[in-house]
Write a protein that holds these residues in place. Structure first.
Motif, PDB file in Angstrom:
ATOM      1  N   GLN A 134       0.851  -1.187   0.000  1.00  0.00           N
ATOM      2  CA  GLN A 134       0.000   0.000   0.000  1.00  0.00           C
ATOM      3  C   GLN A 134       0.889   1.240   0.000  1.00  0.00           C
ATOM      4  O   GLN A 134       1.605   1.507   0.968  1.00  0.00           O
ATOM      5  CB  GLN A 134      -0.899   0.008   1.238  1.00  0.00           C
ATOM      6  N   LEU A 135       0.861   1.982  -1.089  1.00  0.00           N
ATOM      7  CA  LEU A 135       1.756   3.126  -1.243  1.00  0.00           C
ATOM      8  C   LEU A 135       0.977   4.428  -1.304  1.00  0.00           C
ATOM      9  O   LEU A 135      -0.159   4.466  -1.779  1.00  0.00           O
ATOM     10  CB  LEU A 135       2.562   2.980  -2.544  1.00  0.00           C
ATOM     11  N   PRO A 136       1.599   5.515  -0.852  1.00  0.00           N
ATOM     12  CA  PRO A 136       0.948   6.822  -0.989  1.00  0.00           C
ATOM     13  C   PRO A 136       0.945   7.285  -2.437  1.00  0.00           C
ATOM     14  O   PRO A 136       1.762   6.836  -3.252  1.00  0.00           O
ATOM     15  CB  PRO A 136       1.829   7.736  -0.128  1.00  0.00           C
ATOM     16  N   ALA A 137       0.046   8.174  -2.757  1.00  0.00           N
ATOM     17  CA  ALA A 137       0.019   8.751  -4.103  1.00  0.00           C
ATOM     18  C   ALA A 137       1.233   9.665  -4.287  1.00  0.00           C
ATOM     19  O   ALA A 137       1.787  10.195  -3.310  1.00  0.00           O
ATOM     20  CB  ALA A 137      -1.268   9.545  -4.302  1.00  0.00           C
ATOM     21  N   PRO A 138       1.678   9.872  -5.505  1.00  0.00           N
ATOM     22  CA  PRO A 138       2.796  10.785  -5.751  1.00  0.00           C
ATOM     23  C   PRO A 138       2.471  12.206  -5.302  1.00  0.00           C
ATOM     24  O   PRO A 138       1.352  12.687  -5.476  1.00  0.00           O
ATOM     25  CB  PRO A 138       2.982  10.723  -7.270  1.00  0.00           C
ATOM     26  N   LEU A 139       3.463  12.875  -4.728  1.00  0.00           N
ATOM     27  CA  LEU A 139       3.287  14.269  -4.334  1.00  0.00           C
ATOM     28  C   LEU A 139       3.330  15.191  -5.551  1.00  0.00           C
ATOM     29  O   LEU A 139       2.811  16.308  -5.499  1.00  0.00           O
ATOM     30  CB  LEU A 139       4.386  14.662  -3.338  1.00  0.00           C
ATOM     31  N   GLN A 140       3.949  14.730  -6.629  1.00  0.00           N
ATOM     32  CA  GLN A 140       3.966  15.470  -7.890  1.00  0.00           C
ATOM     33  C   GLN A 140       3.265  14.644  -8.957  1.00  0.00           C
ATOM     34  O   GLN A 140       3.239  13.420  -8.893  1.00  0.00           O
ATOM     35  CB  GLN A 140       5.402  15.753  -8.338  1.00  0.00           C
ATOM     36  N   ASP A 141       2.683  15.318  -9.938  1.00  0.00           N
ATOM     37  CA  ASP A 141       1.991  14.617 -11.004  1.00  0.00           C
ATOM     38  C   ASP A 141       2.072  15.440 -12.286  1.00  0.00           C
ATOM     39  O   ASP A 141       2.385  16.638 -12.256  1.00  0.00           O
ATOM     40  CB  ASP A 141       0.524  14.363 -10.629  1.00  0.00           C
ATOM     41  N   VAL A 142       1.795  14.779 -13.392  1.00  0.00           N
ATOM     42  CA  VAL A 142       1.747  15.458 -14.685  1.00  0.00           C
ATOM     43  C   VAL A 142       0.324  15.976 -14.880  1.00  0.00           C
ATOM     44  O   VAL A 142      -0.623  15.188 -14.855  1.00  0.00           O
ATOM     45  CB  VAL A 142       2.113  14.510 -15.836  1.00  0.00           C
ATOM     46  N   PRO A 143       0.134  17.264 -15.053  1.00  0.00           N
ATOM     47  CA  PRO A 143      -1.222  17.789 -15.204  1.00  0.00           C
ATOM     48  C   PRO A 143      -1.853  17.332 -16.514  1.00  0.00           C
ATOM     49  O   PRO A 143      -1.169  17.128 -17.521  1.00  0.00           O
ATOM     50  CB  PRO A 143      -1.028  19.312 -15.189  1.00  0.00           C
ATOM     51  N   ALA A 144      -3.160  17.149 -16.467  1.00  0.00           N
ATOM     52  CA  ALA A 144      -3.892  16.775 -17.676  1.00  0.00           C
ATOM     53  C   ALA A 144      -3.882  17.935 -18.662  1.00  0.00           C
ATOM     54  O   ALA A 144      -4.116  19.083 -18.281  1.00  0.00           O
ATOM     55  CB  ALA A 144      -5.323  16.393 -17.324  1.00  0.00           C
ATOM     56  N   ASP A 145      -3.617  17.623 -19.917  1.00  0.00           N
ATOM     57  CA  ASP A 145      -3.601  18.641 -20.969  1.00  0.00           C
ATOM     58  C   ASP A 145      -4.874  18.486 -21.792  1.00  0.00           C
ATOM     59  O   ASP A 145      -4.841  18.108 -22.967  1.00  0.00           O
ATOM     60  CB  ASP A 145      -2.353  18.472 -21.837  1.00  0.00           C
ATOM     61  N   GLY A 146      -5.994  18.761 -21.143  1.00  0.00           N
ATOM     62  CA  GLY A 146      -7.278  18.592 -21.816  1.00  0.00           C
ATOM     63  C   GLY A 146      -7.572  17.123 -22.054  1.00  0.00           C
ATOM     64  O   GLY A 146      -7.040  16.237 -21.377  1.00  0.00           O
ATOM     65  N   PRO A 147      -8.398  16.810 -23.051  1.00  0.00           N
ATOM     66  CA  PRO A 147      -8.788  15.421 -23.304  1.00  0.00           C
ATOM     67  C   PRO A 147      -7.773  14.638 -24.142  1.00  0.00           C
ATOM     68  O   PRO A 147      -8.026  13.489 -24.495  1.00  0.00           O
ATOM     69  CB  PRO A 147     -10.104  15.591 -24.061  1.00  0.00           C
ATOM     70  N   ARG A 148      -6.651  15.255 -24.479  1.00  0.00           N
ATOM     71  CA  ARG A 148      -5.660  14.589 -25.333  1.00  0.00           C
ATOM     72  C   ARG A 148      -5.097  13.350 -24.651  1.00  0.00           C
ATOM     73  O   ARG A 148      -4.663  13.401 -23.501  1.00  0.00           O
ATOM     74  CB  ARG A 148      -4.524  15.561 -25.652  1.00  0.00           C
ATOM     75  N   LEU A 149      -5.090  12.219 -25.348  1.00  0.00           N
ATOM     76  CA  LEU A 149      -4.564  10.985 -24.794  1.00  0.00           C
ATOM     77  C   LEU A 149      -3.052  11.078 -24.619  1.00  0.00           C
ATOM     78  O   LEU A 149      -2.359  11.728 -25.402  1.00  0.00           O
ATOM     79  CB  LEU A 149      -4.912   9.803 -25.702  1.00  0.00           C
ATOM     80  N   GLN A 150      -2.548  10.433 -23.576  1.00  0.00           N
ATOM     81  CA  GLN A 150      -1.122  10.392 -23.306  1.00  0.00           C
ATOM     82  C   GLN A 150      -0.653   8.941 -23.284  1.00  0.00           C
ATOM     83  O   GLN A 150      -1.463   8.016 -23.201  1.00  0.00           O
ATOM     84  CB  GLN A 150      -0.811  11.073 -21.968  1.00  0.00           C
ATOM     85  N   LYS A 151       0.671   8.759 -23.352  1.00  0.00           N
ATOM     86  CA  LYS A 151       1.239   7.413 -23.315  1.00  0.00           C
ATOM     87  C   LYS A 151       2.275   7.307 -22.208  1.00  0.00           C
ATOM     88  O   LYS A 151       2.957   8.283 -21.872  1.00  0.00           O
ATOM     89  CB  LYS A 151       1.872   7.051 -24.660  1.00  0.00           C
ATOM     90  N   ALA A 152       2.364   6.119 -21.641  1.00  0.00           N
ATOM     91  CA  ALA A 152       3.376   5.798 -20.647  1.00  0.00           C
ATOM     92  C   ALA A 152       3.871   4.391 -20.951  1.00  0.00           C
ATOM     93  O   ALA A 152       3.111   3.561 -21.453  1.00  0.00           O
ATOM     94  CB  ALA A 152       2.796   5.867 -19.241  1.00  0.00           C
TER      95      ALA A 152
END
Length: 242
Positions: free
Chosen positions: A43-61
């Motif tokens: 059980q891990l905490p959520a990241p303190l930093q994140d990549v903000p959503a750039d509208g509805p554009r799909l992203q890849k990881a």
């Protein structure tokens, strides 16, 4: 294991069955799913930093955490994920094949490319799932019975924002001593991703009774459902249906 012409797939099955035989030879009853200790979630905490959503554009990881069958299966059950493809990252196009990568001499890792809607699930949330339930990030160049750099823990980042967030999250987890050992996950910016052969896609869904899947991968789905119920999607998004 599924019937396949790939010698590497057959070798993986034989190695797994050999491990089971060793358990039996030691005088222990092999219970299949009882050998799930290596798949214990954290059980891990959520990241303190994140990549903000750039509208509805799909992203890849792109994530690598040992055998891609289980990693793909996990992300296929995450809400907001539009597609999760098994493949290879870290090496060249000329050696992006299962038999070549399985030799451990191509620089590739078995990896999964995740296409996601950042308005539904963020990059940081995917990182949290990756580290919590998809694999053990403290195992160096291996996962479970699989050994070699092709099974390394790695995050193949797609842009500087992902690099920053991934590195910050690893530092956050190490500072919190979230695991009993240091995290060995490598952040590898920018290498190309090459989809794996068709018979590897949707492998977990198509082979739920294969011994390797039962012992090493189905527990990951159980952990995802229990630990991230708000992220759980009952019906997986399958490559062969999109």
């Amino acid at each position: 294991m599924t019937t396949s012409s790939s010698p590497a797939v057959r070798r993986r099955g034989m190695l797994f069955l050999a491990a089971g035989a060793a358990v039996l030879a030691a005088g222990l009853a092999w219970q299949g799913p009882a050998l799930h200790a290596a798949e214990a979630a954290v059980q891990l905490p959520a990241p303190l930093q994140d990549v903000p959503a750039d509208g509805p554009r799909l992203q890849k990881a792109v994530f690598a955490g040992g055998c891609f069958w289980g990693v793909q299966g996990v992300f296929q059950h995450v809400k907001g994920v539009q597609r999760a493809v098994s493949g290879y990252s870290g090496g060249s196009a000329a050696t992006a094949s299962y038999d070549a990568v399985s030799s451990g001499r191509t620089s590739h890792a078995e990896a999964v490319e995740v296409t996601f809607d950042p308005t539904q699930v963020s990059y940081g949330a995917l990182l949290q799932i990756f580290f919590s339930v998809a694999h053990d990030p403290t195992q160096l160049n291996r996962q479970g019975p699989d050994r070699g750099t092709q099974y390394r823990s790695a995050i193949f980042t797609q842009d500087p924002a992902q690099v920053k967030v991934a590195q910050a999250y690893i530092a956050q987890l190490d500072a919190a001593r979230a695991f009993g050992a240091p995290i060995v996950t490598r952040v590898e910016p920018g290498p190309a991703f090459y989809p794996a052969e068709v018979y590897h896609q949707d492998y977990l869904t198509e082979n739920p009774r294969a011994p390797y899947i039962v012992v090493h991968d189905l527990p990951k789905l159980d952990n995802l459902k229990k630990m991230f119920p708000q992220r759980w999607r009952q019906e997986p998004v399958l490559v062969k249906r999109t």
